[in-house]
Design an enzyme around this catalytic site. Structure first.
Site, PDB file in Angstrom:
ATOM      1  N   SER A  34      -6.466   2.479   4.260  1.00 47.13           N
ATOM      2  CA  SER A  34      -5.753   2.282   3.031  1.00 47.13           C
ATOM      3  C   SER A  34      -6.358   1.393   2.190  1.00 47.13           C
ATOM      4  O   SER A  34      -6.201   0.722   1.591  1.00 47.13           O
ATOM      5  CB  SER A  34      -4.651   1.614   3.332  1.00 47.13           C
ATOM      6  OG  SER A  34      -3.758   1.567   2.021  1.00 47.13           O
TER       7      SER A  34
ATOM      8  N   LYS B 174       0.269   3.645  -2.782  1.00 40.94           N
ATOM      9  CA  LYS B 174      -0.877   4.955  -2.758  1.00 40.94           C
ATOM     10  C   LYS B 174      -0.386   6.337  -2.283  1.00 40.94           C
ATOM     11  O   LYS B 174      -1.167   6.692  -2.902  1.00 40.94           O
ATOM     12  CB  LYS B 174      -1.769   3.857  -1.846  1.00 40.94           C
ATOM     13  CG  LYS B 174      -3.377   3.270  -1.797  1.00 40.94           C
ATOM     14  CD  LYS B 174      -3.671   3.480  -0.726  1.00 40.94           C
ATOM     15  CE  LYS B 174      -4.158   2.090  -0.805  1.00 40.94           C
ATOM     16  NZ  LYS B 174      -3.844   0.422  -1.047  1.00 40.94           N
TER      17      LYS B 174
ATOM     18  N   SER C 107       0.860  -1.541  -0.168  1.00 39.52           N
ATOM     19  CA  SER C 107       0.357   0.265   0.120  1.00 39.52           C
ATOM     20  C   SER C 107       0.090   0.802   0.071  1.00 39.52           C
ATOM     21  O   SER C 107       0.131   2.112  -0.362  1.00 39.52           O
ATOM     22  CB  SER C 107      -0.532  -0.208   1.695  1.00 39.52           C
ATOM     23  OG  SER C 107      -1.964  -0.798   1.051  1.00 39.52           O
TER      24      SER C 107
ATOM     25  N   LYS D  37       2.671   6.783   5.186  1.00 40.56           N
ATOM     26  CA  LYS D  37       2.030   5.832   4.499  1.00 40.56           C
ATOM     27  C   LYS D  37       2.398   4.559   5.662  1.00 40.56           C
ATOM     28  O   LYS D  37       3.739   4.108   5.066  1.00 40.56           O
ATOM     29  CB  LYS D  37       2.101   6.035   2.788  1.00 40.56           C
ATOM     30  CG  LYS D  37       0.910   4.943   2.458  1.00 40.56           C
ATOM     31  CD  LYS D  37      -0.809   5.408   2.688  1.00 40.56           C
ATOM     32  CE  LYS D  37      -1.533   4.122   1.757  1.00 40.56           C
ATOM     33  NZ  LYS D  37      -2.025   2.808   3.302  1.00 40.56           N
TER      34      LYS D  37
END
Length: 361
Positions: free
Chosen positions: A116, A59, A56, A218
């Site tokens: 997420s 992203k 993720s 993140k």
């Protein structure tokens, strides 16, 4: 089924369930990097240029392209995209979009930085490029512009794809670019929670709660990568960005990130570097991960190739080459309802029709 076999299966199921609850996973290949943003001084480095799966962390690039579109006036925070059947079918994490559901750009941003959400990531990608493959091509091109030479994107979310790869150093470059290029939007990354359709979603980045100076960026996890994290922290005017790949739990990943960031700040203050190894450091390079432009067979050690060739009984083994980058960018989706572009910087507290945002102070 025999009683003994039933008992064995039951033990296995319980063990898997306990492991899931504890947030544990088999450690994936480890790499890490800590750098001071202004000088690009390396303060900690382990396998920083070895290929990893971003999960993720992908992203971050999805959000980079969203922020870029906002700055360029191609979209506004209040434009609405509609979830396709494909986007709504993305596996968790997700906010529960159904086909045809509306999602504002701001809601999509908040869904990505907090929980997420894969369904929101796909919806944003399709809204900006017409399809997720076209958006992934945009992501890879932007990666090259930012100097991320070892990164290839295949989707907007980071869901598993063997050809979606990056390195710790490339993720540092992306984190720095988000900080430098979009300071007006970077505060989104410190959002503690947001509400969507009566549900509250909390930020997966727990360093925001327990590490002094942390304000983003993140987290990520897939089995092939382990628990990953890109984290930014600022103390006494000094900003560090750290990257960790390969944690076998979110707790150990976070603890290691705190250690190497602490060590980085100590070095900035003139203290001696303290070498710290992660408890999940396996100390090996994943040879089956493929660098951009490299064929699958060249990523396998020669001894392994010879051994595999010896098992083909005289028949030539099939070699699958890495897929080239997708084609050119498609036009932006016409599914967006356009409103005048907001030119002002974001306020400290943001709200939209369906979004309640609480920023950490």
């Amino acid at each position: 089924m025999s009683r003994r076999l039933c008992r064995f299966v039951g033990i296995v199921v319980v063990a898997v369930a306990v492991g899931w609850v504890a947030g544990e996973a088999v450690a994936a290949p480890y790499s890490a990097l800590v750098m001071e943003v202004e000088s690009d001084r390396v303060l900690y480095e382990r396998n920083a240029d070895e290929i990893r799966h971003p999960a993720s962390l992908t992203k971050m690039m999805t959000l980079y392209l969203v922020f870029e579109a906002l700055v360029q006036g191609r979209i506004s925070l209040y434009d609405t995209f509609y979830a396709s059947s494909y986007a709504a079918s993305r596996s968790p994490s997700r906010i529960g979009l159904r086909p045809g559901d509306p999602l504002t750009v701001e809601e999509g941003i908040l869904a990505l930085v907090t929980c997420s959400a894969n369904d929101a990531a796909a919806t944003l990608g399709e809204g900006l490029a017409g399809s997720e493959p076209a958006f992934a091509a945009m992501m890879t091109r932007k990666a090259r512009e930012l100097g991320m030479s070892q990164t290839v994107f295949r989707n907007a979310s980071g869901l598993p794809d063997p050809e979606q790869v990056t390195t710790a150093r490339d993720m540092y470059r992306l984190g720095k670019a988000l900080l430098k290029h979009f300071p007006q939007y970077y505060p989104y990354f410190s959002t503690s929670r947001f509400q969507y359709r009566g549900r509250s979603f909390h930020n997966h980045n727990h360093l925001l709660e327990n590490y002094y100076g942390a304000d983003g960026i993140k987290t990520g996890f897939v089995n092939a990568s382990g628990f990953n994290l890109v984290a930014s922290a600022r103390r006494n005017g000094i900003r560090l960005v750290g990257v960790v790949f390969g944690g076998n739990s979110s707790f150990r990943r976070d603890a290691h990130m705190r250690d190497i960031l602490d060590d980085g700040f100590a070095q900035i203050e003139g203290r001696e570097s303290s070498v710290r190894f992660a408890g999940f450091d396996q100390g090996y390079v994943p040879r089956l991960l493929i660098r951009p432009g490299e064929s699958r067979v060249s990523a396998v050690p020669k001894k392994a190739r010879r051994a595999a060739a010896g098992k083909t009984n005289g028949h030539r083994a099939r070699v699958v080459a890495a897929r080239p980058s997708p084609g050119t960018q498609k036009g932006m989706s016409t599914h967006a309802k356009r409103k005048p572009v907001e030119a002002k910087s974001l306020p400290a507290r943001l709200r939209s029709s369906r979004t309640s945002v609480k920023f950490r102070r």
